[in-house]
Design a protein around this motif. Structure first.
Motif, PDB file in Angstrom:
ATOM      1  N   ILE A 115      71.728  62.989  23.797  1.00 57.37           N
ATOM      2  CA  ILE A 115      71.792  61.600  23.345  1.00 57.37           C
ATOM      3  C   ILE A 115      72.344  61.572  21.925  1.00 57.37           C
ATOM      4  N   VAL A 116      73.371  60.783  21.716  1.00 59.60           N
ATOM      5  CA  VAL A 116      74.014  60.675  20.400  1.00 59.60           C
ATOM      6  C   VAL A 116      73.375  59.508  19.660  1.00 59.60           C
ATOM      7  N   GLU A 117      72.920  59.770  18.439  1.00 61.73           N
ATOM      8  CA  GLU A 117      72.231  58.726  17.687  1.00 61.73           C
ATOM      9  C   GLU A 117      73.013  58.227  16.479  1.00 61.73           C
ATOM     10  N   LYS A 118      73.847  59.073  15.864  1.00 63.07           N
ATOM     11  CA  LYS A 118      74.578  58.664  14.670  1.00 63.07           C
ATOM     12  C   LYS A 118      75.884  57.985  15.081  1.00 63.07           C
ATOM     13  N   PRO A 119      76.224  56.866  14.439  1.00 65.26           N
ATOM     14  CA  PRO A 119      77.461  56.161  14.769  1.00 65.26           C
ATOM     15  C   PRO A 119      78.707  57.035  14.654  1.00 65.26           C
ATOM     16  N   GLU A 120      78.757  57.898  13.639  1.00 65.52           N
ATOM     17  CA  GLU A 120      79.951  58.739  13.475  1.00 65.52           C
ATOM     18  C   GLU A 120      80.084  59.744  14.624  1.00 65.52           C
ATOM     19  N   ASP A 121      78.965  60.188  15.178  1.00 67.06           N
ATOM     20  CA  ASP A 121      79.016  61.096  16.326  1.00 67.06           C
ATOM     21  C   ASP A 121      79.528  60.367  17.570  1.00 67.06           C
ATOM     22  N   ILE A 122      79.160  59.101  17.690  1.00 64.48           N
ATOM     23  CA  ILE A 122      79.642  58.295  18.814  1.00 64.48           C
ATOM     24  C   ILE A 122      81.155  58.133  18.714  1.00 64.48           C
ATOM     25  N   GLU A 123      81.642  57.862  17.507  1.00 71.54           N
ATOM     26  CA  GLU A 123      83.082  57.716  17.299  1.00 71.54           C
ATOM     27  C   GLU A 123      83.818  59.001  17.650  1.00 71.54           C
TER      28      GLU A 123
END
Length: 75
Positions: free
Chosen positions: A59-67
């Motif tokens: 599960i990705v929690e940080k916005p930059e990781d999602i990007e």
């Protein structure tokens, strides 16, 4: 715990030779929880818990990781 009751019941029978259908009304909650925590790595319940933990690690929690993940798949 309710969703994994079948695994718990099977593990207790296999590992402790305890039939939970017969013992559920006489075993204390303390003893029940100690036995659940003491299940071996070979138990079905431990396998389920490890699988769920691995799924949660993705599960990705940080916005930059999602990007970064979106860029990787080319969206």
């Amino acid at each position: 715990m309710h969703e994994h009751w079948g695994a718990i019941e099977a593990d207790f029978q296999r590992e402790y030779r305890i039939n939970l259908e017969e013992s559920i009304h006489t075993i204390s909650w303390r003893r029940f929880l100690i036995l659940v925590k003491g299940l071996s790595q070979k138990s079905v319940l431990v396998g389920i818990m490890q699988s769920q933990k691995k799924q949660q690690e993705h599960i990705v929690e940080k916005p930059e990781d999602i990007e970064k993940a979106i860029e990787k798949v080319g969206w």
